[in-house]
Scaffold this motif. Structure first.
Motif, PDB file in Angstrom:
ATOM      1  N   ALA A  73       0.890  -1.161   0.000  1.00  0.00           N
ATOM      2  CA  ALA A  73       0.000   0.000   0.000  1.00  0.00           C
ATOM      3  C   ALA A  73       0.928   1.211   0.000  1.00  0.00           C
ATOM      4  CB  ALA A  73      -0.912   0.008   1.224  1.00  0.00           C
ATOM      5  N   LEU A  74       0.855   2.011  -1.044  1.00  0.00           N
ATOM      6  CA  LEU A  74       1.846   3.066  -1.235  1.00  0.00           C
ATOM      7  C   LEU A  74       1.268   4.171  -2.110  1.00  0.00           C
ATOM      8  CD1 LEU A  74       2.531   2.179  -4.336  1.00  0.00           C
ATOM      9  CD2 LEU A  74       4.211   0.690  -3.264  1.00  0.00           C
ATOM     10  N   TRP A  75       2.107   5.134  -2.453  1.00  0.00           N
ATOM     11  CA  TRP A  75       1.722   6.183  -3.387  1.00  0.00           C
ATOM     12  C   TRP A  75       2.236   5.832  -4.776  1.00  0.00           C
ATOM     13  CZ3 TRP A  75      -1.956   9.495  -2.545  1.00  0.00           C
ATOM     14  CH2 TRP A  75      -2.206   9.970  -1.247  1.00  0.00           C
ATOM     15  N   ASP A  76       1.337   5.847  -5.763  1.00  0.00           N
ATOM     16  CA  ASP A  76       1.717   5.721  -7.166  1.00  0.00           C
ATOM     17  C   ASP A  76       1.982   7.110  -7.731  1.00  0.00           C
ATOM     18  OD1 ASP A  76       1.554   2.991  -7.480  1.00  0.00           O
ATOM     19  OD2 ASP A  76      -0.445   2.998  -8.386  1.00  0.00           O
ATOM     20  N   ILE A  77       3.147   7.312  -8.290  1.00  0.00           N
ATOM     21  CA  ILE A  77       3.443   8.534  -9.037  1.00  0.00           C
ATOM     22  C   ILE A  77       3.581   8.126 -10.497  1.00  0.00           C
ATOM     23  CG2 ILE A  77       5.056  10.447  -9.365  1.00  0.00           C
ATOM     24  CD1 ILE A  77       5.847  10.091  -6.421  1.00  0.00           C
ATOM     25  N   ILE A  78       2.623   8.550 -11.325  1.00  0.00           N
ATOM     26  CA  ILE A  78       2.546   8.051 -12.697  1.00  0.00           C
ATOM     27  C   ILE A  78       2.549   9.213 -13.679  1.00  0.00           C
ATOM     28  CG2 ILE A  78       1.223   6.653 -14.327  1.00  0.00           C
ATOM     29  CD1 ILE A  78       0.016   5.210 -11.919  1.00  0.00           C
ATOM     30  N   GLY A  79       3.492   9.175 -14.621  1.00  0.00           N
ATOM     31  CA  GLY A  79       3.527  10.129 -15.716  1.00  0.00           C
ATOM     32  C   GLY A  79       2.958   9.485 -16.966  1.00  0.00           C
ATOM     33  N   ILE A  90      -1.518   9.033  -6.822  1.00  0.00           N
ATOM     34  CA  ILE A  90      -2.733   8.376  -6.356  1.00  0.00           C
ATOM     35  C   ILE A  90      -2.355   7.193  -5.470  1.00  0.00           C
ATOM     36  CG2 ILE A  90      -4.169   9.052  -8.329  1.00  0.00           C
ATOM     37  CD1 ILE A  90      -3.570   6.329  -9.562  1.00  0.00           C
ATOM     38  N   PRO A  91      -3.261   6.762  -4.591  1.00  0.00           N
ATOM     39  CA  PRO A  91      -2.988   5.565  -3.798  1.00  0.00           C
ATOM     40  C   PRO A  91      -2.791   4.361  -4.714  1.00  0.00           C
ATOM     41  CG  PRO A  91      -4.859   6.759  -2.904  1.00  0.00           C
ATOM     42  CD  PRO A  91      -4.555   7.366  -4.247  1.00  0.00           C
ATOM     43  N   GLY A  92      -1.827   3.512  -4.378  1.00  0.00           N
ATOM     44  CA  GLY A  92      -1.548   2.359  -5.214  1.00  0.00           C
ATOM     45  C   GLY A  92      -0.858   1.253  -4.453  1.00  0.00           C
ATOM     46  N   GLY A  93      -0.192   0.386  -5.197  1.00  0.00           N
ATOM     47  CA  GLY A  93       0.359  -0.842  -4.641  1.00  0.00           C
ATOM     48  C   GLY A  93      -0.607  -1.976  -4.930  1.00  0.00           C
ATOM     49  N   VAL A  94      -0.088  -3.172  -5.182  1.00  0.00           N
ATOM     50  CA  VAL A  94      -0.942  -4.288  -5.597  1.00  0.00           C
ATOM     51  C   VAL A  94      -2.073  -4.528  -4.602  1.00  0.00           C
ATOM     52  CG1 VAL A  94      -1.013  -6.760  -6.082  1.00  0.00           C
ATOM     53  CG2 VAL A  94       0.893  -5.383  -6.926  1.00  0.00           C
ATOM     54  N   ALA A  95      -1.742  -4.667  -3.321  1.00  0.00           N
ATOM     55  CA  ALA A  95      -2.776  -4.970  -2.332  1.00  0.00           C
ATOM     56  C   ALA A  95      -3.815  -3.859  -2.249  1.00  0.00           C
ATOM     57  CB  ALA A  95      -2.139  -5.199  -0.963  1.00  0.00           C
ATOM     58  N   LEU A  96      -3.362  -2.618  -2.262  1.00  0.00           N
ATOM     59  CA  LEU A  96      -4.302  -1.505  -2.150  1.00  0.00           C
ATOM     60  C   LEU A  96      -5.112  -1.325  -3.430  1.00  0.00           C
ATOM     61  CD1 LEU A  96      -5.583   0.817  -0.691  1.00  0.00           C
ATOM     62  CD2 LEU A  96      -3.538   2.200  -1.130  1.00  0.00           C
ATOM     63  N   ASN A  97      -4.495  -1.512  -4.593  1.00  0.00           N
ATOM     64  CA  ASN A  97      -5.250  -1.452  -5.842  1.00  0.00           C
ATOM     65  C   ASN A  97      -6.392  -2.463  -5.841  1.00  0.00           C
ATOM     66  OD1 ASN A  97      -3.773   0.586  -7.055  1.00  0.00           O
ATOM     67  ND2 ASN A  97      -2.411  -0.798  -8.157  1.00  0.00           N
ATOM     68  N   ASP A 101       9.807   3.724  12.066  1.00  0.00           N
ATOM     69  CA  ASP A 101      11.180   3.988  11.627  1.00  0.00           C
ATOM     70  C   ASP A 101      11.379   3.760  10.136  1.00  0.00           C
ATOM     71  OD1 ASP A 101      10.649   1.300  11.882  1.00  0.00           O
ATOM     72  OD2 ASP A 101      12.629   0.768  12.649  1.00  0.00           O
ATOM     73  N   LEU A 102      10.282   3.640   9.371  1.00  0.00           N
ATOM     74  CA  LEU A 102      10.385   3.372   7.945  1.00  0.00           C
ATOM     75  C   LEU A 102       9.536   4.368   7.156  1.00  0.00           C
ATOM     76  CD1 LEU A 102       9.955  -0.522   8.033  1.00  0.00           C
ATOM     77  CD2 LEU A 102      12.101   0.730   7.741  1.00  0.00           C
ATOM     78  N   PRO A 103       9.989   4.780   5.976  1.00  0.00           N
ATOM     79  CA  PRO A 103       9.189   5.697   5.163  1.00  0.00           C
ATOM     80  C   PRO A 103       8.081   4.962   4.421  1.00  0.00           C
ATOM     81  CG  PRO A 103      11.205   5.139   4.000  1.00  0.00           C
ATOM     82  CD  PRO A 103      11.300   4.483   5.367  1.00  0.00           C
ATOM     83  N   THR A 104       7.070   5.693   4.021  1.00  0.00           N
ATOM     84  CA  THR A 104       6.003   5.110   3.215  1.00  0.00           C
ATOM     85  C   THR A 104       6.532   4.800   1.821  1.00  0.00           C
ATOM     86  OG1 THR A 104       4.316   6.295   4.457  1.00  0.00           O
ATOM     87  CG2 THR A 104       3.704   5.560   2.250  1.00  0.00           C
ATOM     88  N   ASP A 105       6.185   3.617   1.309  1.00  0.00           N
ATOM     89  CA  ASP A 105       6.707   3.164   0.025  1.00  0.00           C
ATOM     90  C   ASP A 105       6.117   3.957  -1.144  1.00  0.00           C
ATOM     91  OD1 ASP A 105       8.397   1.216   1.082  1.00  0.00           O
ATOM     92  OD2 ASP A 105       6.830  -0.309   1.087  1.00  0.00           O
ATOM     93  N   THR A 106       6.788   3.875  -2.301  1.00  0.00           N
ATOM     94  CA  THR A 106       6.402   4.626  -3.498  1.00  0.00           C
ATOM     95  C   THR A 106       6.636   3.790  -4.750  1.00  0.00           C
ATOM     96  OG1 THR A 106       7.096   6.696  -2.436  1.00  0.00           O
ATOM     97  CG2 THR A 106       6.778   6.757  -4.816  1.00  0.00           C
ATOM     98  N   TYR A 107       5.757   3.964  -5.717  1.00  0.00           N
ATOM     99  CA  TYR A 107       5.903   3.349  -7.040  1.00  0.00           C
ATOM    100  C   TYR A 107       5.889   4.457  -8.073  1.00  0.00           C
ATOM    101  CZ  TYR A 107       4.538   0.600 -11.206  1.00  0.00           C
ATOM    102  OH  TYR A 107       4.466   0.041 -12.459  1.00  0.00           O
TER     103      TYR A 107
END
Length: 297
Positions: free
Chosen positions: A13-19, A38-45, A91-97
């Motif tokens: 569950a992460l942020w999708d940055i899509i161009g 937009i919100p993304g990641g396989v599980a969140l999608n 202690d971890l940052p939020t993931d990004t795609y």
């Protein structure tokens, strides 16, 4: 489909940055387009698509306690996705795609899911400590699982009693991580959703179409697989036989998230009682509508 049906979605569950641009692109291209977050990641999608289908999905993922994580959790809740059992990593940052799409196709993408991988078994804690299930009282519903988890964690899911009764639906995170799913290949009650390339990686060979790929995976021990091949035929294969259908032909407006949309629509259709052919036809129609520019999430 009832809004009381709870489905767990485990993974990214992460942020999708899509161009995106309608122009053709190659290495070094510099073109005009649109960039979205937009919100993304396989599980969140999958979870967001399940909400649209009337289910009540709960996501098990690692989300940082940073501003990006706070914004993501708020957006997930606003979209009807369950967030009560997220692991909020201090202690971890939020993931990004990050992805680039040109002329209707994916040019390149980078998935930064290191926080999910580092969180490890903490993501699964609600299914082991009694909040959702335990080894003594296993989860009995559907679970959508993405391949961003570590090999060790996927192996745990394949063997732990807490997961033994689950209807497990599995998707690779990307072709490059498809081989992570090998520990689950022969697990009873598991359905794999893969594309042609991912099927080839799991079998160690290349296939010419979805029928051959599906048969190859059954030969490797899988009980049931759904193999997509872009705009060509998709095959649902099990010991009961093969169902092969062609998706509706559409002009592609986007591709990121199409496979997750297909998987969620198929899960919802089967949970709602559709037979194999009807569920496959429904999922292909929903995915084609998405690719053509239908609802984003």
């Amino acid at each position: 489909m009832t809004d009381q049906l709870q489905i767990l979605c485990i993974g990214a569950a992460l942020w999708d940055i899509i161009g995106r641009t309608p122009a053709p692109m190659r290495v070094g291209s510099d073109v005009a387009g649109r960039i979205t977050r937009i919100p993304g990641g396989v599980a969140l999608n999958i979870a967001m698509a399940l909400v649209r289908a009337g289910a009540r999905p709960e996501v098990l993922a690692a989300v940082g306690q940073d501003p990006a994580g706070d914004a993501l959790v708020a957006e997930m809740a606003a979209r009807g996705v369950g967030v009560d059992h997220l692991y909020r990593a201090p202690d971890l940052p939020t993931d990004t795609y990050m992805a680039m799409e040109g002329a209707g196709g994916l040019i390149a993408a980078i998935a930064d899911v290191h926080s999910l991988e580092m969180a490890g078994a903490k993501v699964l804690a609600p299914l082991r400590d009694g909040r959702l299930a335990s080894d003594a009282v296993p989860w009995r519903g559907m679970i959508a699982l993405d391949g961003n988890l570590t090999v060790a964690l996927l192996a745990e899911i394949g063997s732990a009693p807490a997961f033994a009764r689950a209807d497990l639906r599995v998707a690779p995170a990307s072709p490059g991580k498809g081989e992570r799913l090998l520990p689950l290949l022969k697990r009873p009650g598991t359905v794999f959703y893969v594309n042609l390339e991912e099927a080839g990686l799991l079998c160690g060979t290349a296939f010419e179409g979805s029928v051959a790929a599906a048969r190859g995976l059954l030969g490797r021990g899988a009980q049931r697989v759904l193999v997509t091949d872009g705009a060509r035929d998709t095959t649902d294969a099990s010991a009961e036989g093969l169902v092969t259908l062609a998706p509706p032909q559409v002009q592609a407006a986007r591709v990121t998230g199409a496979g997750d949309t297909f998987m969620a629509a198929h899960m919802a259709a089967e949970a709602g009682g559709m037979d194999r052919a009807a569920a496959l036809r429904h999922a292909l129609t929903v995915a084609a509508r998405y690719v053509a520019g239908g609802p984003e999430h």
